[in-house]
Design a protein around this motif. Structure first.
Motif, PDB file in Angstrom:
ATOM      1  N   ILE A 133      75.445  33.438 -80.895  1.00  0.00           N
ATOM      2  CA  ILE A 133      75.908  32.054 -80.814  1.00  0.00           C
ATOM      3  C   ILE A 133      76.760  31.852 -79.564  1.00  0.00           C
ATOM      4  CG2 ILE A 133      77.206  30.213 -81.971  1.00  0.00           C
ATOM      5  CD1 ILE A 133      74.632  30.997 -83.387  1.00  0.00           C
ATOM      6  N   SER A 134      76.558  30.719 -78.888  1.00  0.00           N
ATOM      7  CA  SER A 134      77.297  30.417 -77.663  1.00  0.00           C
ATOM      8  C   SER A 134      78.727  29.974 -77.966  1.00  0.00           C
ATOM      9  CB  SER A 134      76.584  29.313 -76.879  1.00  0.00           C
ATOM     10  OG  SER A 134      77.376  28.890 -75.783  1.00  0.00           O
ATOM     11  N   LEU A 135      79.657  30.514 -77.196  1.00  0.00           N
ATOM     12  CA  LEU A 135      81.060  30.059 -77.243  1.00  0.00           C
ATOM     13  C   LEU A 135      81.304  28.941 -76.249  1.00  0.00           C
ATOM     14  CD1 LEU A 135      82.839  33.533 -77.444  1.00  0.00           C
ATOM     15  CD2 LEU A 135      82.627  31.858 -79.286  1.00  0.00           C
ATOM     16  N   GLY A 136      80.214  28.522 -75.587  1.00  0.00           N
ATOM     17  CA  GLY A 136      80.373  27.543 -74.519  1.00  0.00           C
ATOM     18  C   GLY A 136      80.756  28.246 -73.230  1.00  0.00           C
ATOM     19  N   SER A 137      80.988  27.466 -72.214  1.00  0.00           N
ATOM     20  CA  SER A 137      81.346  28.045 -70.925  1.00  0.00           C
ATOM     21  C   SER A 137      82.796  28.499 -70.933  1.00  0.00           C
ATOM     22  CB  SER A 137      81.132  27.016 -69.810  1.00  0.00           C
ATOM     23  OG  SER A 137      81.573  27.528 -68.568  1.00  0.00           O
ATOM     24  N   ASP A 138      83.044  29.660 -70.321  1.00  0.00           N
ATOM     25  CA  ASP A 138      84.437  30.094 -70.180  1.00  0.00           C
ATOM     26  C   ASP A 138      85.038  29.574 -68.890  1.00  0.00           C
ATOM     27  OD1 ASP A 138      82.901  31.624 -68.522  1.00  0.00           O
ATOM     28  OD2 ASP A 138      83.909  33.520 -68.945  1.00  0.00           O
ATOM     29  N   SER A 139      84.273  28.703 -68.212  1.00  0.00           N
ATOM     30  CA  SER A 139      84.812  28.029 -67.033  1.00  0.00           C
ATOM     31  C   SER A 139      85.570  26.783 -67.485  1.00  0.00           C
ATOM     32  CB  SER A 139      83.681  27.626 -66.080  1.00  0.00           C
ATOM     33  OG  SER A 139      82.987  28.765 -65.624  1.00  0.00           O
TER      34      SER A 139
ATOM     35  N   THR B 253      85.959  23.981 -58.536  1.00  0.00           N
ATOM     36  CA  THR B 253      86.127  22.898 -59.511  1.00  0.00           C
ATOM     37  C   THR B 253      86.021  23.377 -60.946  1.00  0.00           C
ATOM     38  OG1 THR B 253      83.763  22.388 -59.318  1.00  0.00           O
ATOM     39  CG2 THR B 253      85.283  21.148 -57.907  1.00  0.00           C
ATOM     40  N   LYS B 254      85.303  24.491 -61.177  1.00  0.00           N
ATOM     41  CA  LYS B 254      85.168  25.028 -62.538  1.00  0.00           C
ATOM     42  C   LYS B 254      85.373  26.542 -62.522  1.00  0.00           C
ATOM     43  CE  LYS B 254      82.207  21.472 -64.547  1.00  0.00           C
ATOM     44  NZ  LYS B 254      80.929  21.204 -65.265  1.00  0.00           N
ATOM     45  N   PRO B 255      86.610  26.970 -62.319  1.00  0.00           N
ATOM     46  CA  PRO B 255      86.875  28.415 -62.288  1.00  0.00           C
ATOM     47  C   PRO B 255      86.927  29.008 -63.695  1.00  0.00           C
ATOM     48  CG  PRO B 255      88.910  27.206 -62.063  1.00  0.00           C
ATOM     49  CD  PRO B 255      87.827  26.174 -62.121  1.00  0.00           C
ATOM     50  N   LYS B 256      86.755  30.297 -63.765  1.00  0.00           N
ATOM     51  CA  LYS B 256      86.926  31.001 -65.029  1.00  0.00           C
ATOM     52  C   LYS B 256      88.367  31.473 -65.126  1.00  0.00           C
ATOM     53  CE  LYS B 256      82.127  32.518 -65.340  1.00  0.00           C
ATOM     54  NZ  LYS B 256      81.198  33.668 -65.474  1.00  0.00           N
ATOM     55  N   LYS B 257      88.824  31.714 -66.335  1.00  0.00           N
ATOM     56  CA  LYS B 257      90.214  32.131 -66.527  1.00  0.00           C
ATOM     57  C   LYS B 257      90.474  33.414 -65.755  1.00  0.00           C
ATOM     58  CE  LYS B 257      91.238  29.875 -70.905  1.00  0.00           C
ATOM     59  NZ  LYS B 257      91.733  30.037 -72.287  1.00  0.00           N
ATOM     60  N   GLY B 258      91.618  33.425 -65.059  1.00  0.00           N
ATOM     61  CA  GLY B 258      91.978  34.577 -64.241  1.00  0.00           C
ATOM     62  C   GLY B 258      91.575  34.428 -62.793  1.00  0.00           C
ATOM     63  N   ASP B 259      90.710  33.437 -62.482  1.00  0.00           N
ATOM     64  CA  ASP B 259      90.287  33.225 -61.088  1.00  0.00           C
ATOM     65  C   ASP B 259      91.447  32.681 -60.264  1.00  0.00           C
ATOM     66  OD1 ASP B 259      87.823  34.105 -61.737  1.00  0.00           O
ATOM     67  OD2 ASP B 259      86.800  32.173 -61.547  1.00  0.00           O
ATOM     68  N   ARG B 260      91.267  32.731 -58.954  1.00  0.00           N
ATOM     69  CA  ARG B 260      92.271  32.198 -58.020  1.00  0.00           C
ATOM     70  C   ARG B 260      91.869  30.781 -57.618  1.00  0.00           C
ATOM     71  NH1 ARG B 260      96.462  34.097 -55.291  1.00  0.00           N
ATOM     72  NH2 ARG B 260      96.055  36.175 -56.145  1.00  0.00           N
ATOM     73  N   VAL B 261      92.804  29.859 -57.759  1.00  0.00           N
ATOM     74  CA  VAL B 261      92.567  28.455 -57.429  1.00  0.00           C
ATOM     75  C   VAL B 261      93.372  28.093 -56.182  1.00  0.00           C
ATOM     76  CG1 VAL B 261      92.798  26.069 -58.203  1.00  0.00           C
ATOM     77  CG2 VAL B 261      92.143  27.858 -59.831  1.00  0.00           C
ATOM     78  N   THR B 262      92.726  27.439 -55.241  1.00  0.00           N
ATOM     79  CA  THR B 262      93.398  27.008 -54.015  1.00  0.00           C
ATOM     80  C   THR B 262      93.699  25.519 -54.093  1.00  0.00           C
ATOM     81  OG1 THR B 262      92.255  28.688 -52.712  1.00  0.00           O
ATOM     82  CG2 THR B 262      93.222  26.831 -51.517  1.00  0.00           C
TER      83      THR B 262
ATOM     84  N   LEU C  51      98.634  25.361 -63.649  1.00  0.00           N
ATOM     85  CA  LEU C  51      97.579  26.358 -63.443  1.00  0.00           C
ATOM     86  C   LEU C  51      97.994  27.732 -63.950  1.00  0.00           C
ATOM     87  CD1 LEU C  51      96.323  25.308 -59.896  1.00  0.00           C
ATOM     88  CD2 LEU C  51      95.014  25.202 -62.015  1.00  0.00           C
ATOM     89  N   LYS C  52      99.218  28.112 -63.664  1.00  0.00           N
ATOM     90  CA  LYS C  52      99.692  29.436 -64.101  1.00  0.00           C
ATOM     91  C   LYS C  52      99.783  29.514 -65.617  1.00  0.00           C
ATOM     92  CE  LYS C  52     102.153  30.496 -59.797  1.00  0.00           C
ATOM     93  NZ  LYS C  52     103.463  30.658 -59.137  1.00  0.00           N
ATOM     94  N   GLU C  53     100.153  28.376 -66.259  1.00  0.00           N
ATOM     95  CA  GLU C  53     100.199  28.347 -67.722  1.00  0.00           C
ATOM     96  C   GLU C  53      98.816  28.590 -68.327  1.00  0.00           C
ATOM     97  OE1 GLU C  53     101.843  24.650 -68.942  1.00  0.00           O
ATOM     98  OE2 GLU C  53     103.853  25.092 -68.191  1.00  0.00           O
ATOM     99  N   ASN C  54      97.773  28.210 -67.573  1.00  0.00           N
ATOM    100  CA  ASN C  54      96.407  28.377 -68.051  1.00  0.00           C
ATOM    101  C   ASN C  54      95.754  29.652 -67.530  1.00  0.00           C
ATOM    102  OD1 ASN C  54      95.234  25.792 -69.576  1.00  0.00           O
ATOM    103  ND2 ASN C  54      96.766  25.120 -68.086  1.00  0.00           N
ATOM    104  N   GLY C  55      96.564  30.561 -66.968  1.00  0.00           N
ATOM    105  CA  GLY C  55      96.063  31.876 -66.615  1.00  0.00           C
ATOM    106  C   GLY C  55      95.414  31.996 -65.254  1.00  0.00           C
ATOM    107  N   PHE C  56      95.689  31.083 -64.326  1.00  0.00           N
ATOM    108  CA  PHE C  56      95.107  31.140 -62.994  1.00  0.00           C
ATOM    109  C   PHE C  56      96.132  31.634 -61.973  1.00  0.00           C
ATOM    110  CE2 PHE C  56      92.702  27.702 -65.096  1.00  0.00           C
ATOM    111  CZ  PHE C  56      91.423  28.215 -64.965  1.00  0.00           C
TER     112      PHE C  56
END
Length: 722
Positions: free
Chosen positions: A442-448, A496-505, A468-473
């Motif tokens: 079963i799909s959990l949906g996108s983790d992005s 625009t759609k990073p996964k948790k733990g990714d680096r956001v600029t 962003l840091k509160e959400n793990g980025f």
């Protein structure tokens, strides 16, 4: 109603008009606070003067704002501003179902049933909270760019239908239920009827009832029998046709009694399109022979146009003495009909059996059946395909095939919707033992994470980083100059759609790119020449003032707010004074100056007693060969300070000039005290303000006379004029 560029509530900037209806106009707007695009539905002016209607409109919209669901156009806010009453809602990028039907002619069965299920799920959320939509039609069903279905205008039709007799405001008469047409009580079953008419149009490309007027169409809903949709589209399955006909029964008692029963039948029609339509949920009624006879009375029409089909059917109806919804035959007639139907059905069964036997044996040609499937015994079954189905639908489909579903695991997926099946084991079309277990993932949906939901654009750098840091980025920042975003606020971000733990600029505004330029001398020039010279230097020709002059010819510039040779930021406005030539009456000019300066002792006393401020009146301008003058040209809205109910509030205001002379505050009256209503837009326009010689700055103040409060203050620059 042209509201383009208007700012409502100091927050919503109207961008453009994108639609209109019987009761409102719809605009695309920007929410400055949250940095997102929204749709704003503004009540038409003809409804704004009925206080009871406006209150009902707001109450129903506020109730609908509590409806949350992925298939519902969400309402964010219900607001008044002066004479405007408006709803702020989710902006949906896409097209209406009406437009989609026009594009395609009629919809594929699987696609149309899927759309109907999503609309029904939106209605379930509404009906669970006892909110009846009352205006279900393809125009109120939106298809987003990513294929999702959204239903709009929940609760709003109720306000219109109960408060006004304007039929245009209630919605299209082609979709209203019979009880709505006769002005009776409406409940959830009215929405089911309208959804049935909408499904009819989806699969046939036309509405069931047409007429020369809205009254004629409304009467058709009450009196005319509906032509079965299979007449216009023979691809409509028997089970789907029965669902549509059950939804559109004229008596609400004979329809589905709740939306959940309809959803169950639609899902079953989607999973098992060939299943006989003998058991439709929501009712214990068994199909009788007379029902079959009624359907068989409509002959397929293949060589006629839609209009000819309508006329042919109407002629048959006119020559008939009964309505197919209401008639009852005598026992003798029923026996005859049942005998005829029995013979017809027996013949059909024999033909079908002969055909399939011939196909499987090769007598009639065509493909022989798959040998692997033809050899299955009574303890085996063929594995159905459940990939992409929701967990509930997959379980039902497997159960219908005598199989048991077992959830093996759950995984993230960017392609399969959350809660749907990613894979199955055994795979589709394999022969398996009945009652065996089928493992599914079963799909959990996108983790992005969809960053748009965080509304980062427009936030301060610190607030965006914290979120962003509160959400793990992890966060990087870069600065860019911007003419539209304030310094230190977020312009954009990536990805625009990073996964948790990714680096956001984050791209953060460094403010406008500023360069210093020299101010040229524009005195003794015409306005056009001065404008061209300033623009060449990267500056802007600012506000214009006029003044008499004995030395500069009329129409030429005699002074500028910033002296030539000074260095200023590029883009700075340079105000200027244009000569009007010699004064015609020095005496009149003297009286005007005296009035503006307000030099009498009586005025000084009035100002002191009214404002409660220690002040003196500016001394009258002497007969020196020069003066210090300034000007202002703007408007001030009292409504922004007072808020809702401003039009019912009175306020006494005056306008004065304040200057600091030798360490003391000096006041002069520019506008005497007057009483105005709180929704007044006060003009603050003084072409020539004469100040104290040698003082190059002052404040023009709007004052509440009763309280002494300064409501608004504008700084003005004075410059010396010979």
């Amino acid at each position: 109603m042209n509201l383009e560029s208007v700012v409502l509530q100091g927050r919503y900037v109207i961008i453009e008009k994108i639609g209109s209806g019987g009761m409102s106009n719809v605009f695309r707007a920007k929410d400055l606070k949250l940095g997102r695009l929204v749709a704003i539905k503004v009540l038409r002016e003809e409804f704004c003067y009925d206080i009871n209607f406006v209150e009902k409109f707001k109450k129903e919209a506020q109730a609908a704002a509590g409806l949350l669901g992925e298939n519902i156009v969400n309402i964010y806010d219900v607001v008044d501003e002066g004479r405007y009453h408006f709803i702020v809602m989710e902006l949906v990028n896409g097209i209406t179902l009406k437009e989609y039907i026009k594009m395609k002619g009629r919809l594929d069965i699987t696609e149309g049933v899927s759309i109907a299920i999503q609309v029904a799920k939106a209605l379930k959320i509404s009906h669970d909270q006892h909110i009846v939509h009352r205006d279900i039609k393809p125009q109120n069903i939106l298809i987003t760019n990513d294929g999702k279905i959204k239903v709009a205008d929940f609760g709003i039709a109720r306000a219109v239908s109960e408060q006004t007799a304007n039929a245009n405001a209630i919605g299209s008469v082609h979709y209203i239920s019979p009880e709505q047409a006769r002005g009776g009580r409406c409940d959830e079953r009215s929405d089911i009827y309208s959804l049935g008419i909408t499904m009819y149009e989806m699969f046939t490309g036309r509405v069931p009832f047409v007429g020369e007027s809205t009254v004629a169409v409304a009467l058709a809903h009450l009196e005319q029998a509906i032509i079965p949709p299979n007449v216009y589209n023979n691809k409509i399955t028997a089970s789907l046709e029965r669902i549509i006909l059950k939804c559109t029964k004229k008596d609400p008692v004979n329809r589905y009694q709740d939306i959940s029963s309809l959803i169950d039948d639609l899902e079953n029609a989607l999973l098992n399109p060939d299943e006989p339509p003998y058991e439709v949920s929501g009712s214990t009624k068994v199909i009788k022979a007379k029902d079959t006879a009624v359907l068989n009375k409509v002959e397929p029409i293949n060589d006629m146009t839609d209009e000819e089909q309508d006329n042919d059917y109407e002629n048959k109806q006119e020559n008939s003495d009964y309505d197919d919804d209401d008639y009852d035959e005598e026992d003798e007639k029923m026996d005859k009909i049942m005998s005829i139907v029995g013979v017809i059905l027996a013949a059909i069964i024999v033909i079908v059996l002969v055909f399939f036997v011939g196909r499987f044996t090769g007598v009639f040609g065509g493909k022989k059946s798959d040998t692997s499937h033809s050899k299955i015994d009574s303890t085996q079954t063929v594995m159905p395909d459940v990939v992409g189905l929701s967990e509930k639908m997959a379980d039902k489909k497997l159960s219908d095939n005598n199989l048991q579903m077992q959830v093996k695991s759950s995984e993230y997926s960017d392609t399969v919707e959350k809660g749907s099946v990613i894979s199955q084991d055994p795979e589709a079309d394999e022969v398996v033992s009945k009652y065996s277990k089928v493992s599914v993932v079963i799909s959990l949906g996108s983790d992005s994470l969809d960053m748009a939901k965080m509304n980062l654009v427009g936030k301060t750098k610190e607030a965006a980083e914290s979120l962003l840091k509160e959400n793990g980025f992890s966060v990087d920042t870069k600065e860019e100059n911007s003419d539209t975003f304030a310094k230190g606020t977020v312009i954009s971000y990536s990805p625009t759609k990073p996964k948790k733990g990714d680096r956001v600029t984050l791209i953060v505004s460094a403010g406008k790119k500023i360069t210093k330029v020299d101010v040229p001398n524009i005195t003794n020039m015409s306005e056009s020449d001065a404008k061209a010279l300033l623009e060449h230097s990267g500056l802007v020709l600012g506000k214009k003032s006029e003044q008499n002059s004995q030395s500069v010819a009329a129409g030429f510039i005699m002074g500028q707010s910033v002296s030539s040779g000074s260095k200023v930021d590029s883009g700075t406005s340079i105000d200027y004074v244009v000569s009007t030539g010699l004064a015609e009456s020095s005496e009149a000019e003297s009286e005007q100056q005296s009035s503006q300066v307000g030099s009498s002792t009586e005025q000084s006393q009035t100002t002191q007693s009214t404002q409660g401020t220690k002040a003196t009146v500016a001394p009258a301008t002497t007969a020196a060969g020069y003066r210090y003058i300034a000007s202002i040209d703007t408007n001030y809205s009292l409504e922004g300070m007072i808020g809702p109910g401003a039009s019912m509030t009175n306020i006494k205001v005056m306008i004065r000039l304040k200057q600091t002379v030798n360490g003391s505050e000096v006041y002069s009256t520019l506008m005497e005290a007057r009483t105005v209503t709180g929704d007044t837009i006060l003009p603050v326009r003084f072409r020539t303000i004469v100040g104290t010689n040698g003082v190059d700055q002052g404040q023009v103040e709007i004052v509440n006379v009763d309280t002494g409060e300064v409501l608004k203050s504008y700084t003005v620059e004075f410059f010396k004029v010979e």
